[in-house]
Design an enzyme around this catalytic site. Structure first.
Site, PDB file in Angstrom:
ATOM      1  N   TYR A   1      11.025   8.624   1.687  1.00 59.66           N
ATOM      2  CA  TYR A   1      10.952   7.634   0.617  1.00 59.66           C
ATOM      3  C   TYR A   1      11.673   8.040  -0.662  1.00 59.66           C
ATOM      4  O   TYR A   1      11.684   7.276  -1.626  1.00 59.66           O
ATOM      5  CB  TYR A   1       9.484   7.314   0.313  1.00 59.66           C
ATOM      6  CG  TYR A   1       8.736   6.862   1.544  1.00 59.66           C
ATOM      7  CD1 TYR A   1       9.070   5.677   2.175  1.00 59.66           C
ATOM      8  CD2 TYR A   1       7.729   7.642   2.095  1.00 59.66           C
ATOM      9  CE1 TYR A   1       8.409   5.258   3.325  1.00 59.66           C
ATOM     10  CE2 TYR A   1       7.053   7.242   3.237  1.00 59.66           C
ATOM     11  CZ  TYR A   1       7.404   6.051   3.846  1.00 59.66           C
ATOM     12  OH  TYR A   1       6.752   5.647   4.987  1.00 59.66           O
TER      13      TYR A   1
ATOM     14  N   HIS B   1      12.703  -2.078   2.076  1.00 59.68           N
ATOM     15  CA  HIS B   1      12.091  -0.826   2.542  1.00 59.68           C
ATOM     16  C   HIS B   1      12.967   0.326   2.095  1.00 59.68           C
ATOM     17  O   HIS B   1      14.187   0.278   2.247  1.00 59.68           O
ATOM     18  CB  HIS B   1      11.942  -0.810   4.060  1.00 59.68           C
ATOM     19  CG  HIS B   1      11.029  -1.868   4.560  1.00 59.68           C
ATOM     20  ND1 HIS B   1       9.665  -1.749   4.481  1.00 59.68           N
ATOM     21  CD2 HIS B   1      11.285  -3.087   5.087  1.00 59.68           C
ATOM     22  CE1 HIS B   1       9.117  -2.844   4.962  1.00 59.68           C
ATOM     23  NE2 HIS B   1      10.075  -3.676   5.327  1.00 59.68           N
TER      24      HIS B   1
ATOM     25  N   ALA C   1       3.073  -0.725   4.942  1.00 64.81           N
ATOM     26  CA  ALA C   1       2.566  -0.779   6.319  1.00 64.81           C
ATOM     27  C   ALA C   1       2.207  -2.197   6.766  1.00 64.81           C
ATOM     28  O   ALA C   1       2.171  -2.473   7.969  1.00 64.81           O
ATOM     29  CB  ALA C   1       1.358   0.140   6.461  1.00 64.81           C
TER      30      ALA C   1
ATOM     31  N   ARG D   1      12.876   4.955  12.590  1.00 66.14           N
ATOM     32  CA  ARG D   1      11.676   5.798  12.552  1.00 66.14           C
ATOM     33  C   ARG D   1      10.823   5.539  13.779  1.00 66.14           C
ATOM     34  O   ARG D   1      11.326   5.145  14.819  1.00 66.14           O
ATOM     35  CB  ARG D   1      10.931   5.537  11.241  1.00 66.14           C
ATOM     36  CG  ARG D   1      11.775   5.990  10.031  1.00 66.14           C
ATOM     37  CD  ARG D   1      11.056   5.912   8.733  1.00 66.14           C
ATOM     38  NE  ARG D   1       9.856   6.743   8.744  1.00 66.14           N
ATOM     39  CZ  ARG D   1       8.865   6.598   7.884  1.00 66.14           C
ATOM     40  NH1 ARG D   1       8.924   5.672   6.944  1.00 66.14           N
ATOM     41  NH2 ARG D   1       7.802   7.380   7.938  1.00 66.14           N
TER      42      ARG D   1
ATOM     43  N   GLU E   1      12.817  -8.868   1.817  1.00 66.29           N
ATOM     44  CA  GLU E   1      11.970  -7.736   2.170  1.00 66.29           C
ATOM     45  C   GLU E   1      12.759  -6.448   1.936  1.00 66.29           C
ATOM     46  O   GLU E   1      13.925  -6.354   2.335  1.00 66.29           O
ATOM     47  CB  GLU E   1      11.578  -7.860   3.648  1.00 66.29           C
ATOM     48  CG  GLU E   1      10.692  -6.767   4.164  1.00 66.29           C
ATOM     49  CD  GLU E   1      10.369  -6.946   5.647  1.00 66.29           C
ATOM     50  OE1 GLU E   1       9.736  -6.040   6.185  1.00 66.29           O
ATOM     51  OE2 GLU E   1      10.751  -7.969   6.266  1.00 66.29           O
TER      52      GLU E   1
ATOM     53  N   ASN F   1       8.172  -5.273  -0.949  1.00 64.80           N
ATOM     54  CA  ASN F   1       8.041  -4.117  -0.073  1.00 64.80           C
ATOM     55  C   ASN F   1       6.600  -4.133   0.415  1.00 64.80           C
ATOM     56  O   ASN F   1       5.701  -3.679  -0.293  1.00 64.80           O
ATOM     57  CB  ASN F   1       8.359  -2.809  -0.790  1.00 64.80           C
ATOM     58  CG  ASN F   1       8.281  -1.609   0.127  1.00 64.80           C
ATOM     59  OD1 ASN F   1       7.661  -1.655   1.182  1.00 64.80           O
ATOM     60  ND2 ASN F   1       8.905  -0.518  -0.279  1.00 64.80           N
TER      61      ASN F   1
ATOM     62  N   PRO G   1       0.801  -1.218   0.000  1.00 66.11           N
ATOM     63  CA  PRO G   1       0.000   0.000   0.000  1.00 66.11           C
ATOM     64  C   PRO G   1       0.840   1.277   0.000  1.00 66.11           C
ATOM     65  O   PRO G   1       1.876   1.357   0.646  1.00 66.11           O
ATOM     66  CB  PRO G   1      -0.821  -0.106   1.288  1.00 66.11           C
ATOM     67  CG  PRO G   1      -0.017  -0.988   2.184  1.00 66.11           C
ATOM     68  CD  PRO G   1       0.648  -1.969   1.261  1.00 66.11           C
ATOM     69  N   ASN G   2       0.356   2.211  -0.762  1.00 66.08           N
ATOM     70  CA  ASN G   2       0.894   3.567  -0.858  1.00 66.08           C
ATOM     71  C   ASN G   2       2.225   3.675  -1.600  1.00 66.08           C
ATOM     72  O   ASN G   2       2.720   4.775  -1.808  1.00 66.08           O
ATOM     73  CB  ASN G   2       1.004   4.225   0.527  1.00 66.08           C
ATOM     74  CG  ASN G   2      -0.333   4.294   1.212  1.00 66.08           C
ATOM     75  OD1 ASN G   2      -1.318   4.724   0.616  1.00 66.08           O
ATOM     76  ND2 ASN G   2      -0.398   3.843   2.454  1.00 66.08           N
TER      77      ASN G   2
ATOM     78  N   ARG H   1       4.821  11.262  -2.036  1.00 61.49           N
ATOM     79  CA  ARG H   1       4.549  10.980  -0.621  1.00 61.49           C
ATOM     80  C   ARG H   1       5.837  11.043   0.199  1.00 61.49           C
ATOM     81  O   ARG H   1       6.756  10.266  -0.020  1.00 61.49           O
ATOM     82  CB  ARG H   1       3.940   9.584  -0.473  1.00 61.49           C
ATOM     83  CG  ARG H   1       3.690   9.200   0.967  1.00 61.49           C
ATOM     84  CD  ARG H   1       3.112   7.794   1.086  1.00 61.49           C
ATOM     85  NE  ARG H   1       3.016   7.444   2.486  1.00 61.49           N
ATOM     86  CZ  ARG H   1       3.483   6.310   2.993  1.00 61.49           C
ATOM     87  NH1 ARG H   1       4.050   5.410   2.219  1.00 61.49           N
ATOM     88  NH2 ARG H   1       3.372   6.070   4.276  1.00 61.49           N
TER      89      ARG H   1
END
Length: 146
Positions: free
Chosen positions: A23, A99, A76, A106, A97, A73, A10-11, A18
């Protein structure tokens, strides 16, 4: 030899607009172009996909075989989706994975990945280059299995 799949959650479709401070400024299309370039150079079959729907991602993962390789990726869902974790584990597909931001530097809730334990490894905090590193690893992995 199986196929390399790059799935984004998502996103991720909002990359470039964003929160570029976290990012980066590259769009998902630009990242995918780099991935496709690496695959073309290595003569490896790759497909990139993005979804904002968890069930769709689970269906995609369940269609994979152990001969395939997954670069994921999960966005969330990294921190919450035992269903995605179980899908990866269930199909026994090798996975990395990825990111863009350093999830460990964070907010506290971002530091825990429920996905990482069923992956070969995790690349976090290296921006779009993380996808390139994951692709290079996946290509080497697939070539060693051939």
């Amino acid at each position: 030899m199986g196929k390399i799949w790059v799935f984004n959650g998502p996103n991720i479709n909002l990359l470039g607009v964003r929160e570029p401070e976290h990012y980066g400024s590259q769009t998902l299309a630009e990242i995918n172009q780099g991935i496709l370039r690496l695959a073309d150079e290595a003569k490896i079959n790759v497909e990139c996909r993005q979804t904002n729907h968890e069930g769709v991602l689970i269906d995609w993962i369940q269609d994979l075989t152990p001969a395939d390789f997954l670069i994921l990726n999960p966005g969330a869902w990294t921190h919450t989706s035992y269903a995605i974790r179980d899908a990866i584990s269930g199909v026994k597909v090798p996975a990395v994975e990825v990111h863009l931001s350093n999830i460990h530097a964070r907010e506290a809730f971002r530091a825990n990945s429920v996905i990482a334990p069923v992956c070969i490894g995790q690349i976090s905090g290296l921006g779009a280059e993380g996808y390139g590193l994951a692709m290079r690893y996946a290509i080497d992995y697939q070539e060693q299995r051939a």
